[in-house]
Design a protein around this motif. Structure first.
Motif, mmCIF file in Angstrom:
data_model
loop_
_atom_site.group_PDB
_atom_site.id
_atom_site.type_symbol
_atom_site.label_atom_id
_atom_site.label_comp_id
_atom_site.label_asym_id
_atom_site.label_seq_id
_atom_site.Cartn_x
_atom_site.Cartn_y
_atom_site.Cartn_z
ATOM 1 N N TRP A 97 0.813 -1.216 0.000
ATOM 2 C CA TRP A 97 0.000 0.000 0.000
ATOM 3 C C TRP A 97 0.845 1.264 0.000
ATOM 4 N N ILE A 98 2.051 1.192 0.540
ATOM 5 C CA ILE A 98 2.940 2.360 0.552
ATOM 6 C C ILE A 98 3.242 2.792 -0.879
ATOM 7 N N PHE A 99 3.342 1.833 -1.776
ATOM 8 C CA PHE A 99 3.656 2.129 -3.176
ATOM 9 C C PHE A 99 2.400 2.457 -3.983
ATOM 10 N N GLN A 100 1.254 2.030 -3.495
ATOM 11 C CA GLN A 100 0.007 2.277 -4.221
ATOM 12 C C GLN A 100 -0.537 3.677 -3.970
ATOM 13 N N ASP A 101 -0.268 4.238 -2.805
ATOM 14 C CA ASP A 101 -0.774 5.558 -2.428
ATOM 15 C C ASP A 101 0.349 6.578 -2.604
ATOM 16 N N LYS A 102 0.201 7.472 -3.566
ATOM 17 C CA LYS A 102 1.272 8.414 -3.897
ATOM 18 C C LYS A 102 1.595 9.364 -2.739
ATOM 19 N N ILE A 103 0.601 9.704 -1.952
ATOM 20 C CA ILE A 103 0.861 10.583 -0.809
ATOM 21 C C ILE A 103 1.694 9.842 0.235
ATOM 22 N N GLU A 104 1.301 8.633 0.546
ATOM 23 C CA GLU A 104 2.070 7.850 1.513
ATOM 24 C C GLU A 104 3.469 7.567 0.986
ATOM 25 N N PHE A 105 3.572 7.333 -0.308
ATOM 26 C CA PHE A 105 4.884 7.095 -0.913
ATOM 27 C C PHE A 105 5.779 8.310 -0.723
ATOM 28 N N ASN A 106 5.248 9.509 -0.972
ATOM 29 C CA ASN A 106 6.039 10.722 -0.797
ATOM 30 C C ASN A 106 6.484 10.897 0.647
ATOM 31 N N ARG A 107 5.608 10.571 1.574
ATOM 32 C CA ARG A 107 5.982 10.683 2.988
ATOM 33 C C ARG A 107 7.119 9.723 3.325
ATOM 34 N N LYS A 108 7.002 8.500 2.846
ATOM 35 C CA LYS A 108 7.985 7.478 3.184
ATOM 36 C C LYS A 108 9.328 7.739 2.517
ATOM 37 N N PHE A 109 9.299 8.241 1.285
ATOM 38 C CA PHE A 109 10.531 8.426 0.510
ATOM 39 C C PHE A 109 10.912 9.902 0.370
ATOM 40 N N SER A 110 10.459 10.735 1.286
ATOM 41 C CA SER A 110 10.596 12.187 1.144
ATOM 42 C C SER A 110 12.029 12.649 0.898
ATOM 43 N N GLU A 111 13.006 12.042 1.562
ATOM 44 C CA GLU A 111 14.392 12.510 1.422
ATOM 45 C C GLU A 111 14.977 12.194 0.049
ATOM 46 N N HIS A 112 14.293 11.360 -0.725
ATOM 47 C CA HIS A 112 14.807 10.984 -2.042
ATOM 48 C C HIS A 112 14.069 11.691 -3.190
ATOM 49 N N LEU A 113 13.082 12.535 -2.851
ATOM 50 C CA LEU A 113 12.289 13.211 -3.884
ATOM 51 C C LEU A 113 12.989 14.459 -4.421
ATOM 52 N N HIS A 114 13.611 15.218 -3.530
ATOM 53 C CA HIS A 114 14.344 16.433 -3.897
ATOM 54 C C HIS A 114 13.460 17.437 -4.645
ATOM 55 N N ARG A 115 12.236 17.582 -4.183
ATOM 56 C CA ARG A 115 11.334 18.594 -4.726
ATOM 57 C C ARG A 115 10.255 18.897 -3.691
ATOM 58 N N GLU A 116 9.637 20.052 -3.834
ATOM 59 C CA GLU A 116 8.581 20.433 -2.915
ATOM 60 C C GLU A 116 7.284 19.705 -3.262
ATOM 61 N N TRP A 117 6.478 19.441 -2.227
ATOM 62 C CA TRP A 117 5.180 18.832 -2.460
ATOM 63 C C TRP A 117 4.243 19.203 -1.321
ATOM 64 N N LEU A 118 2.959 19.119 -1.609
ATOM 65 C CA LEU A 118 1.934 19.555 -0.658
ATOM 66 C C LEU A 118 0.687 18.711 -0.858
ATOM 67 N N VAL A 119 0.025 18.355 0.238
ATOM 68 C CA VAL A 119 -1.238 17.642 0.179
ATOM 69 C C VAL A 119 -2.381 18.645 0.225
#
Length: 338
Positions: A97-119
């Protein structure tokens, strides 16, 4: 060697049998017949036998030119049914489910995104406006989606009523806002209007992430580089160099990019050493999901993460385009041992 369980394969085959569209199979067979000069009935029988006996999806048969390959050559190709079995075996259901939900994915992998994001939430219209105006252009995503569906692009200059814009995002379920990734100039040279992602299929064995296959996707100026938006791909070798022209699942072949004129076979993914190290790092975040198709973008500063797909899917070489008559299954077997 670890054998894959028969149960997922049987369930897959039964599901395919229930959903089989005979007309679609015949149409695919006609396509292969015209290209490879073999009788349609012969190809239909071969497609059905390949699906039942050798775990070959109907679209796999067409995409990877099985009508022109020997049995030994076919056996080197990864297929969607086999990939599905690997996903079922090596990706724990309670972590998918972590990979299925894009919001949860961003939370879990936040340090690897290197971009701003907002819910997007009730009551944060001012935050949405502030972020959008500061960035100028944003990408919004529906939390649950695949193949580029639910992805949209907006420009601050086009928005007059910010409250209405916020309400629209909520009502349409576009709940994730992201900064547009700035891609490396070598990617922008091929298609500047789309952020062009690299699909890296990898397996984490508990100690190390092993890259199994790499495909470079190119867009046509739309918000996504997926085929549903007109995109296509080419396979990369282990050093990140294109092995030939680009192609898609609709019979289109691109020696050069239709818009930029860039010769696809000349493409070289930059920062390849950094990409390998990056995949090893992200694979450790959720080690319970071992078999993943990672989508990354190489920026001027190195790779960043777009998303991970626990159902990795398959990207493979197309013999009629590249002249290469072997696929990536030997690499999968070497690493995973099935």
């Amino acid at each position: 060697m670890t054998r894959l369980s028969l149960a997922p394969r049987i369930r897959y085959l039964l599901g395919r049998a229930r959903r089989i569209d005979v007309g679609s199979v015949v149409e695919r067979a006609k396509e292969a017949s015209a290209q490879h000069h073999k009788p349609v009935p012969t190809i239909v029988v071969d497609m059905l036998w390949s699906a039942a006996r050798h775990n070959v999806g109907f679209q796999d048969y067409i995409d990877y030119d099985f009508a022109m390959l020997t049995r030994a050559e076919r056996d080197t190709y990864m297929t969607h049914p086999v990939s599905n079995q690997l996903s079922q075996k090596y990706d724990r259901p309670d972590f998918r489910w972590i990979f299925q939900d894009k919001i949860e994915f961003n939370r879990k992998f936040s340090e690897h995104l290197h971009r701003e994001w907002l819910v997007v939430e009730e009551g944060n219209a001012a935050e949405v406006r502030a972020l959008t105006e500061r960035l100028g252009t944003i990408v919004t995503k529906e939390p649950i989606g695949q193949a580029g569906t639910g992805v949209h692009r907006y420009h601050a200059a086009d928005i007059d009523d910010w409250d209405a814009f916020h309400r629209g995002l909520l009502s349409r379920g576009e709940l994730l806002i992201e900064e547009v990734i700035r891609q490396h100039d070598d990617l922008a040279a091929v298609c500047p209007g789309t952020v062009n992602t690299t699909r890296i299929t990898a397996f984490f064995d508990g100690e190390k992430a092993h890259i199994l296959a790499m495909a470079q996707k190119f867009g046509r100026g739309a918000v996504s580089d997926q085929m549903t938006f007109g995109g296509f791909y080419t396979m990369l070798d282990e050093n990140g160099h294109a092995v030939g022209a680009g192609y898609d699942s609709h019979g289109h072949v691109h020696e050069t990019h239709p818009d930029s004129g860039f010769r696809i076979a000349d493409f070289q993914l930059p920062f390849m050493d950094e990409v390998r190290a990056f995949i090893d790092r992200v694979a450790r975040v959720v080690p319970e999901v071992q078999y993943v198709g990672w989508d990354v973008v190489v920026t001027p500063d190195g790779p960043v993460l777009v998303e991970g797909n626990w159902g990795a899917g398959v990207y493979e070489n197309k013999p009629s385009v590249t002249g290469i008559r072997t696929g990536h299954k030997p690499r999968y077997r070497e690493v995973i041992g099935f």
